[in-house]
Design a protein around this motif. Structure first.
Motif, PDB file in Angstrom:
ATOM      1  N   ARG A  28       0.845  -1.217   0.000  1.00 24.14           N
ATOM      2  CA  ARG A  28       0.000   0.000   0.000  1.00 24.14           C
ATOM      3  C   ARG A  28       0.868   1.251   0.000  1.00 24.14           C
ATOM      4  N   ASP A  29       1.876   1.264   0.868  1.00 23.45           N
ATOM      5  CA  ASP A  29       2.759   2.432   0.963  1.00 23.45           C
ATOM      6  C   ASP A  29       3.464   2.695  -0.369  1.00 23.45           C
ATOM      7  N   LEU A  30       4.014   1.650  -0.939  1.00 22.97           N
ATOM      8  CA  LEU A  30       4.842   1.817  -2.133  1.00 22.97           C
ATOM      9  C   LEU A  30       4.017   2.119  -3.386  1.00 22.97           C
ATOM     10  N   LYS A  31       2.781   1.638  -3.430  1.00 20.93           N
ATOM     11  CA  LYS A  31       1.897   1.994  -4.553  1.00 20.93           C
ATOM     12  C   LYS A  31       1.580   3.488  -4.520  1.00 20.93           C
ATOM     13  N   GLN A  32       1.387   3.993  -3.303  1.00 15.00           N
ATOM     14  CA  GLN A  32       1.126   5.425  -3.125  1.00 15.00           C
ATOM     15  C   GLN A  32       2.344   6.243  -3.597  1.00 15.00           C
ATOM     16  N   TYR A  33       3.512   5.765  -3.269  1.00 15.91           N
ATOM     17  CA  TYR A  33       4.784   6.403  -3.670  1.00 15.91           C
ATOM     18  C   TYR A  33       4.941   6.376  -5.193  1.00 15.91           C
ATOM     19  N   LEU A  34       4.661   5.233  -5.794  1.00 17.53           N
ATOM     20  CA  LEU A  34       4.772   5.063  -7.247  1.00 17.53           C
ATOM     21  C   LEU A  34       3.818   6.001  -7.979  1.00 17.53           C
ATOM     22  N   LEU A  35       2.612   6.163  -7.449  1.00 15.89           N
ATOM     23  CA  LEU A  35       1.621   7.060  -8.040  1.00 15.89           C
ATOM     24  C   LEU A  35       2.132   8.498  -8.023  1.00 15.89           C
ATOM     25  N   PHE A  36       2.754   8.892  -6.904  1.00  8.88           N
ATOM     26  CA  PHE A  36       3.327  10.243  -6.786  1.00  8.88           C
ATOM     27  C   PHE A  36       4.416  10.453  -7.847  1.00  8.88           C
ATOM     28  N   LEU A  37       5.276   9.448  -8.031  1.00  5.16           N
ATOM     29  CA  LEU A  37       6.357   9.553  -9.019  1.00  5.16           C
ATOM     30  C   LEU A  37       5.791   9.698 -10.432  1.00  5.16           C
ATOM     31  N   LYS A  38       4.729   8.929 -10.733  1.00  4.61           N
ATOM     32  CA  LYS A  38       4.099   9.018 -12.070  1.00  4.61           C
ATOM     33  C   LYS A  38       3.506  10.401 -12.302  1.00  4.61           C
ATOM     34  N   GLU A  39       2.855  10.925 -11.260  1.00  3.61           N
ATOM     35  CA  GLU A  39       2.255  12.272 -11.365  1.00  3.61           C
ATOM     36  C   GLU A  39       3.323  13.325 -11.660  1.00  3.61           C
ATOM     37  N   ASN A  40       4.543  13.062 -11.193  1.00  2.91           N
ATOM     38  CA  ASN A  40       5.639  14.010 -11.397  1.00  2.91           C
ATOM     39  C   ASN A  40       6.539  13.625 -12.573  1.00  2.91           C
ATOM     40  N   HIS A  41       6.000  12.716 -13.423  1.00  2.00           N
ATOM     41  CA  HIS A  41       6.663  12.311 -14.685  1.00  2.00           C
ATOM     42  C   HIS A  41       8.062  11.727 -14.454  1.00  2.00           C
ATOM     43  N   ILE A  42       8.211  11.000 -13.351  1.00  6.19           N
ATOM     44  CA  ILE A  42       9.477  10.302 -13.074  1.00  6.19           C
ATOM     45  C   ILE A  42       9.266   8.843 -13.448  1.00  6.19           C
ATOM     46  N   ASN A  43      10.012   8.366 -14.438  1.00  5.77           N
ATOM     47  CA  ASN A  43       9.741   7.028 -14.950  1.00  5.77           C
ATOM     48  C   ASN A  43      10.925   6.056 -14.889  1.00  5.77           C
ATOM     49  N   HIS A  44      11.985   6.437 -14.160  1.00  2.55           N
ATOM     50  CA  HIS A  44      13.030   5.442 -13.856  1.00  2.55           C
ATOM     51  C   HIS A  44      13.664   5.796 -12.502  1.00  2.55           C
ATOM     52  N   TRP A  45      14.189   4.770 -11.820  1.00  2.00           N
ATOM     53  CA  TRP A  45      14.593   4.930 -10.415  1.00  2.00           C
ATOM     54  C   TRP A  45      15.770   5.881 -10.232  1.00  2.00           C
ATOM     55  N   ASP A  46      16.668   5.955 -11.194  1.00  2.00           N
ATOM     56  CA  ASP A  46      17.818   6.852 -11.031  1.00  2.00           C
ATOM     57  C   ASP A  46      17.424   8.325 -11.137  1.00  2.00           C
ATOM     58  N   ALA A  47      16.200   8.574 -11.548  1.00  2.00           N
ATOM     59  CA  ALA A  47      15.713   9.963 -11.591  1.00  2.00           C
ATOM     60  C   ALA A  47      15.161  10.417 -10.237  1.00  2.00           C
ATOM     61  N   VAL A  48      15.039   9.472  -9.316  1.00  3.32           N
ATOM     62  CA  VAL A  48      14.534   9.800  -7.973  1.00  3.32           C
ATOM     63  C   VAL A  48      15.702  10.269  -7.122  1.00  3.32           C
ATOM     64  N   ASP A  49      15.603  11.480  -6.570  1.00  6.20           N
ATOM     65  CA  ASP A  49      16.664  11.962  -5.677  1.00  6.20           C
ATOM     66  C   ASP A  49      16.061  12.314  -4.314  1.00  6.20           C
ATOM     67  N   ARG A  50      16.918  12.813  -3.446  1.00  4.32           N
ATOM     68  CA  ARG A  50      16.503  13.151  -2.071  1.00  4.32           C
ATOM     69  C   ARG A  50      15.335  14.138  -2.070  1.00  4.32           C
ATOM     70  N   TYR A  51      15.370  15.097  -2.981  1.00  2.35           N
ATOM     71  CA  TYR A  51      14.331  16.139  -3.002  1.00  2.35           C
ATOM     72  C   TYR A  51      12.989  15.582  -3.473  1.00  2.35           C
ATOM     73  N   THR A  52      13.039  14.566  -4.341  1.00  7.24           N
ATOM     74  CA  THR A  52      11.803  13.891  -4.773  1.00  7.24           C
ATOM     75  C   THR A  52      11.122  13.263  -3.566  1.00  7.24           C
ATOM     76  N   VAL A  53      11.913  12.552  -2.771  1.00  6.41           N
ATOM     77  CA  VAL A  53      11.372  11.862  -1.585  1.00  6.41           C
ATOM     78  C   VAL A  53      10.838  12.882  -0.581  1.00  6.41           C
ATOM     79  N   LEU A  54      11.605  13.960  -0.356  1.00  6.41           N
ATOM     80  CA  LEU A  54      11.162  14.996   0.595  1.00  6.41           C
ATOM     81  C   LEU A  54       9.855  15.639   0.133  1.00  6.41           C
ATOM     82  N   SER A  55       9.699  15.819  -1.168  1.00  8.64           N
ATOM     83  CA  SER A  55       8.445  16.378  -1.719  1.00  8.64           C
ATOM     84  C   SER A  55       7.283  15.429  -1.449  1.00  8.64           C
TER      85      SER A  55
END
Length: 296
Positions: A28-55
């Protein structure tokens, strides 16, 4: 990215052997996280940085999620990103410089021994479901079972002649728990006078506690029944199945049980989880002292 999540869930289930409820919580937690990444047009893991997580965590705070929810989410993300790095699915770990927020320690609510007595004696034991509910409450308070352990309790898990039951807890850990005389007495009454009326002749059940359809009593069913009994008993505290588990542990410690024994009975893997109950007993001792000592 969704395939990575599927792979991680498989890892938690098969390699780490986590319980179904724990795995579902991570999912449940990670699906919510994945949805947030999709909304922000992040489509691969190396594009996720500290500021993405903080947002993402800031979004949770703006949605007024409880502190405990945010802490659990940080833990879920930390373990997930470690997995991605270890499996070489990503080359970076954005969680490395993110601290876990501190949670204010809140003491679990417990019932007094008098309140437990009133609650346990509330079901109408002249009725089939009343006998079941009385047996259920006796077992919950006598053993400190989690609600999932109670609903999964099978007839083969009862060893009444020995005064014991066995259960499978978190992480598929088996433990043996003693039963008091009253709990044994009411289980026997339930098995003799009530359960056979609930069970359908054409569909036998392995489980101890059944609903009025003859099927295994669900977690929601236990919550609903308990809510009605608490109201009928005139208890104004908020009571959940876990309240009886907390009360079981607290009353044992108040009456002289040692912490290690209570840890074993509750099925805690870490004694620090059990230590919360020593804070409850100390807190109650202080309250009694301040109330009754003439110079407090």
């Amino acid at each position: 990215m969704e395939e990575s999540l599927t792979e991680y869930i498989r890892f938690l289930t098969i390699e780490r052997g986590l319980s179904k409820n724990t795995v579902e919580s991570y999912q449940r937690d990670l699906k919510q996280y994945l949805l947030f990444l999709k909304e922000n047009h992040i489509n691969h893991w190396d594009a996720v940085d500290r500021y993405t997580v903080l947002s993402f965590l800031q979004r949770l705070k703006e949605e007024e999620k409880a502190a405990g929810t945010v802490i659990r989410m940080v833990s879920s993300l930390r373990q997930f990103h470690q997995f991605l790095r270890q499996e070489k699915i990503s080359t970076t770990d954005p969680m490395l410089h993110i601290d876990t927020p501190k949670k204010a320690q809140t003491l679990p609510k417990v019932l007094s021994t008098k309140e437990v007595e009133i609650l346990i004696e509330t079901p109408n034991t002249s009725e089939t479901l009343g006998i079941r509910d009385r047996a259920m409450l006796e077992v919950m308070y006598a053993t400190g079972l989690r609600v999932s352990e109670l609903t999964e309790l099978k007839l083969d898990d009862l060893h009444l002649s020995l005064g014991l039951i066995q259960t499978i807890g978190k992480g598929d850990k088996e433990r043996i728990i003693p039963l008091g005389d009253l709990a044994i007495e009411w289980i026997e009454k339930y098995l003799k006078h009530s359960r056979n009326r609930l069970e359908r002749p054409d569909k036998r059940s392995l489980y101890v506690f059944l609903n009025h359809h003859g099927r295994k009593l669900s977690r929601q069913g236990v919550w609903k029944n308990l809510k009605g009994l608490v109201k009928k008993a005139g208890i104004e505290k908020e009571v959940t199945p876990h309240t009886l588990r907390h009360s079981f542990a607290t009353h044992l410690l108040e009456n002289g049980a040692d912490l290690r024994t209570v840890q074993e009975l509750l099925g805690h893997s870490d004694i620090s989880t059990t230590q919360i109950y020593t804070h409850i007993t100390t807190h109650r001792m202080s309250t009694v002292y301040k109330t009754y000592h003439p110079r407090a």
